[in-house]
Design an enzyme around this catalytic site. Structure first.
Site, short mmCIF file in Angstrom:
data_model
loop_
_atom_site.label_atom_id
_atom_site.label_comp_id
_atom_site.label_asym_id
_atom_site.label_seq_id
_atom_site.Cartn_x
_atom_site.Cartn_y
_atom_site.Cartn_z
N CYS A 31 13.76 -14.83 -22.55
CA CYS A 31 14.66 -14.64 -21.33
C CYS A 31 16.23 -15.00 -21.44
CB CYS A 31 14.12 -15.69 -20.28
SG CYS A 31 15.22 -16.38 -18.92
N CYS A 34 17.76 -17.60 -19.61
CA CYS A 34 17.21 -19.14 -20.18
C CYS A 34 18.05 -19.29 -21.29
CB CYS A 34 15.77 -19.01 -20.68
SG CYS A 34 14.65 -18.58 -19.32
#
Length: 101
Positions: A31, A34
């Site tokens: 991600c 993230c």
């Protein structure tokens, strides 16, 4: 102190039984947003001894992600006394994350 990897084996002890506020970062290695949040979360973990910071990899801990209703990542959750007091999804700057605490 650095962020603790949280899993279902240590969740009860590290999060539910914590005597401090807990900041949880739900993330995954693939991600992009993230990866932008991780250094911020780690920095907060080092700077703030008054809170506990944990990271939960949603790929490895789908039960915990489901328990918190995590539908998108990153999701940041602040818990106190075993209860959710704040929950947001999406990458946020450090001051916004600190504002949750």
């Amino acid at each position: 102190m650095s962020a603790i990897n949280i899993n279902r084996n240590n969740f009860q002890n590290e999060v539910m039984n914590s005597d401090r506020k807990v900041l949880l970062d739900f993330w995954a290695p693939w991600c992009g947003p993230c990866r932008m949040v991780v250094p911020i979360v780690e920095e907060i973990a080092r700077e703030r001894s008054d809170i506990k910071v944990g990271k939960i990899n949603v790929d490895e801990q789908p039960e915990l992600a489901s328990q918190f209703g995590v539908m998108s990542i990153p999701t940041l959750v602040v818990m106190e006394n075993g209860k959710i007091i704040q929950q947001i999804s999406g990458a946020r700057p450090k001051n916004a994350i600190l504002g949750m605490l």
